[in-house]
Scaffold this motif. Structure first.
Motif, PDB file in Angstrom:
ATOM      1  N   LEU A  48      25.430  -9.345  -1.667  1.00 48.78           N
ATOM      2  CA  LEU A  48      25.832  -8.351  -0.675  1.00 48.78           C
ATOM      3  C   LEU A  48      25.869  -6.973  -1.323  1.00 48.78           C
ATOM      4  CD1 LEU A  48      26.604  -9.112   2.319  1.00 48.78           C
ATOM      5  CD2 LEU A  48      26.459 -11.016   0.713  1.00 48.78           C
ATOM      6  N   ASP A  49      25.154  -6.031  -0.703  1.00 46.43           N
ATOM      7  CA  ASP A  49      25.004  -4.709  -1.297  1.00 46.43           C
ATOM      8  C   ASP A  49      24.704  -3.701  -0.185  1.00 46.43           C
ATOM      9  OD1 ASP A  49      24.387  -3.273  -4.099  1.00 46.43           O
ATOM     10  OD2 ASP A  49      22.979  -2.537  -2.596  1.00 46.43           O
ATOM     11  N   PRO A  50      25.290  -2.502  -0.247  1.00 48.56           N
ATOM     12  CA  PRO A  50      25.049  -1.516   0.812  1.00 48.56           C
ATOM     13  C   PRO A  50      23.578  -1.140   0.985  1.00 48.56           C
ATOM     14  CG  PRO A  50      26.916  -0.856  -0.554  1.00 48.56           C
ATOM     15  CD  PRO A  50      26.282  -2.019  -1.237  1.00 48.56           C
ATOM     16  N   GLU A  51      22.762  -1.369  -0.049  1.00 40.95           N
ATOM     17  CA  GLU A  51      21.346  -1.012   0.040  1.00 40.95           C
ATOM     18  C   GLU A  51      20.474  -2.170   0.521  1.00 40.95           C
ATOM     19  OE1 GLU A  51      20.210   0.478  -3.763  1.00 40.95           O
ATOM     20  OE2 GLU A  51      21.699   2.091  -3.750  1.00 40.95           O
ATOM     21  N   GLY A  52      21.084  -3.290   0.851  1.00 40.16           N
ATOM     22  CA  GLY A  52      20.307  -4.453   1.266  1.00 40.16           C
ATOM     23  C   GLY A  52      19.865  -4.400   2.714  1.00 40.16           C
ATOM     24  N   GLU A  53      19.175  -5.449   3.126  1.00 35.96           N
ATOM     25  CA  GLU A  53      18.736  -5.583   4.512  1.00 35.96           C
ATOM     26  C   GLU A  53      19.901  -6.070   5.370  1.00 35.96           C
ATOM     27  OE1 GLU A  53      15.401  -8.163   4.686  1.00 35.96           O
ATOM     28  OE2 GLU A  53      14.183  -6.958   3.310  1.00 35.96           O
ATOM     29  N   ASP A  54      19.883  -5.720   6.634  1.00 35.32           N
ATOM     30  CA  ASP A  54      20.936  -6.125   7.563  1.00 35.32           C
ATOM     31  C   ASP A  54      21.022  -7.650   7.604  1.00 35.32           C
ATOM     32  OD1 ASP A  54      22.467  -6.767   9.910  1.00 35.32           O
ATOM     33  OD2 ASP A  54      22.039  -4.755  10.670  1.00 35.32           O
ATOM     34  N   ILE A  55      22.210  -8.167   7.345  1.00 36.40           N
ATOM     35  CA  ILE A  55      22.396  -9.614   7.279  1.00 36.40           C
ATOM     36  C   ILE A  55      22.068 -10.294   8.601  1.00 36.40           C
ATOM     37  CG2 ILE A  55      24.848  -9.588   7.941  1.00 36.40           C
ATOM     38  CD1 ILE A  55      25.319 -11.775   5.829  1.00 36.40           C
TER      39      ILE A  55
ATOM     40  N   GLU B 257      23.586  -7.301 -14.185  1.00 33.22           N
ATOM     41  CA  GLU B 257      23.067  -8.637 -14.506  1.00 33.22           C
ATOM     42  C   GLU B 257      22.904  -9.480 -13.249  1.00 33.22           C
ATOM     43  OE1 GLU B 257      24.045 -12.388 -17.537  1.00 33.22           O
ATOM     44  OE2 GLU B 257      25.551 -10.829 -17.193  1.00 33.22           O
ATOM     45  N   LEU B 258      23.892  -9.456 -12.372  1.00 43.37           N
ATOM     46  CA  LEU B 258      23.779 -10.256 -11.158  1.00 43.37           C
ATOM     47  C   LEU B 258      22.725  -9.666 -10.210  1.00 43.37           C
ATOM     48  CD1 LEU B 258      26.442 -12.213  -9.353  1.00 43.37           C
ATOM     49  CD2 LEU B 258      24.798 -10.928  -8.008  1.00 43.37           C
ATOM     50  N   ARG B 259      22.700  -8.354 -10.095  1.00 42.69           N
ATOM     51  CA  ARG B 259      21.718  -7.717  -9.218  1.00 42.69           C
ATOM     52  C   ARG B 259      20.294  -8.093  -9.644  1.00 42.69           C
ATOM     53  NH1 ARG B 259      21.422  -2.984  -5.960  1.00 42.69           N
ATOM     54  NH2 ARG B 259      23.623  -2.578  -6.334  1.00 42.69           N
ATOM     55  N   ALA B 260      20.082  -8.168 -10.957  1.00 43.81           N
ATOM     56  CA  ALA B 260      18.749  -8.513 -11.465  1.00 43.81           C
ATOM     57  C   ALA B 260      18.372  -9.948 -11.121  1.00 43.81           C
ATOM     58  CB  ALA B 260      18.698  -8.306 -12.977  1.00 43.81           C
ATOM     59  N   ARG B 261      19.365 -10.814 -10.957  1.00 44.99           N
ATOM     60  CA  ARG B 261      19.100 -12.215 -10.633  1.00 44.99           C
ATOM     61  C   ARG B 261      18.946 -12.474  -9.139  1.00 44.99           C
ATOM     62  NH1 ARG B 261      21.935 -17.329 -12.941  1.00 44.99           N
ATOM     63  NH2 ARG B 261      20.407 -18.031 -11.415  1.00 44.99           N
ATOM     64  N   ALA B 262      19.377 -11.528  -8.316  1.00 42.38           N
ATOM     65  CA  ALA B 262      19.407 -11.757  -6.867  1.00 42.38           C
ATOM     66  C   ALA B 262      17.999 -11.919  -6.301  1.00 42.38           C
ATOM     67  CB  ALA B 262      20.124 -10.612  -6.177  1.00 42.38           C
ATOM     68  N   ASP B 263      17.858 -12.881  -5.409  1.00 43.32           N
ATOM     69  CA  ASP B 263      16.603 -13.061  -4.674  1.00 43.32           C
ATOM     70  C   ASP B 263      16.550 -12.161  -3.443  1.00 43.32           C
ATOM     71  OD1 ASP B 263      15.519 -15.335  -6.254  1.00 43.32           O
ATOM     72  OD2 ASP B 263      17.320 -16.333  -5.509  1.00 43.32           O
ATOM     73  N   HIS B 264      17.728 -11.863  -2.888  1.00 40.15           N
ATOM     74  CA  HIS B 264      17.794 -11.049  -1.674  1.00 40.15           C
ATOM     75  C   HIS B 264      19.044 -10.173  -1.753  1.00 40.15           C
ATOM     76  CE1 HIS B 264      14.883 -13.886   0.134  1.00 40.15           C
ATOM     77  NE2 HIS B 264      15.650 -14.821  -0.403  1.00 40.15           N
ATOM     78  N   LEU B 265      18.930  -8.929  -1.307  1.00 39.72           N
ATOM     79  CA  LEU B 265      20.090  -8.053  -1.123  1.00 39.72           C
ATOM     80  C   LEU B 265      20.341  -7.906   0.367  1.00 39.72           C
ATOM     81  CD1 LEU B 265      19.465  -5.161  -3.700  1.00 39.72           C
ATOM     82  CD2 LEU B 265      20.954  -7.159  -3.955  1.00 39.72           C
TER      83      LEU B 265
END
Length: 251
Positions: free
Chosen positions: A178-185, A208-216
């Motif tokens: 979950l990140d403010p720059e991600g796509e609308d859930i 580190e976690l952001r780099a591992r994320a498949d989706h934001l």
């Protein structure tokens, strides 16, 4: 060993503190092993059980021993209004890791990436238990079994799996952060084997976690509102998962 204070001292170092009637009630419902439980008013505690927890009333009657107010206050960091406290055996880490890595998963794993607030972490564990999540994992320095976290979770640590892991050791599965720059859930269906990651209350996701994320992904939020409370964000995300299952899903 019949003296409750002696039993308490014998188990206190390694046990989980169940602070208050509701924490003890929930722990018993979900199979916790409780070697000692005390109360300042046994009659009142059992009356509360009759009203709110008839399913564990007899178990409580067999466990609870009345102690004086000063003796009780000496066992807990902050006396609970119900005057009840107990110690439970912490589930083994090996069992927790098996539960987190078992596949196929039928519910997501929630990851709190370097959380800071003990009460927030407890509230998230309570939510995860309510939604039937596979477990809650914390990264960083916070101990998810800290007494204040268990208090915030109302003893529902025993209704799910709760562990601390490094980011590199997170369970397998598509990682949605979950990140403010991600796509609308609202445009994404979360699969049952998802790993749902939430950043720190102050600093957000670690690099580190952001780099591992498949989706934001981002939660819908009115402009100029800076953020949601961590537990609110988890609740909204788990509700989105639960409300968008496959046709015929029993959730």
């Amino acid at each position: 060993m019949t003296d409750p204070l002696a039993r308490w001292r014998a188990h206190a170092q390694d046990a989980v503190l169940l602070d208050g009637f509701h924490a003890l009630k929930h722990a018993l419902r979900f199979g916790a092993e409780v070697p000692v439980a005390v109360t300042t008013d046994r009659e009142a505690a059992l009356a509360l059980a009759e009203e709110l927890a008839g399913d564990v009333r007899d178990t409580l009657a067999a466990l609870l021993t009345e102690v004086s107010g000063p003796a009780y206050a000496g066992l807990v960091p902050r006396p609970h209004p119900t005057g009840v406290a107990a110690l439970a055996v912490r589930p083994s880490r090996a069992a927790g890791l098996r539960a987190l890595t078992r596949t196929p998963r039928t519910a997501p794993v929630v990851v709190l990436d370097n959380p800071r607030n003990l009460g927030n972490a407890g509230a998230v564990i309570r939510l995860a238990a309510g939604f039937g999540a596979t477990g809650v994992v914390t990264t960083g320095t916070l101990d998810p079994w800290h007494p204040a976290v268990v208090r915030g979770g109302a003893g529902l640590h025993f209704a799910t799996t709760v562990e601390h892991l490094d980011v590199a050791d997170l369970p397998a599965g598509p990682l949605f952060a979950l990140d403010p720059e991600g796509e609308d859930i609202r445009g994404t269906r979360l699969p049952d084997d998802a790993v749902l990651a939430f950043g720190s209350e102050r600093t957000g996701l670690s690099a580190e976690l952001r780099a591992r994320a498949d989706h934001l992904l981002r939660l819908p939020m009115r402009p100029q509102v800076s953020s949601y409370n961590l537990a609110t964000s988890v609740a909204m995300t788990l509700y989105h998962w639960s409300a968008n299952g496959t046709p015929g899903d029993a959730r």
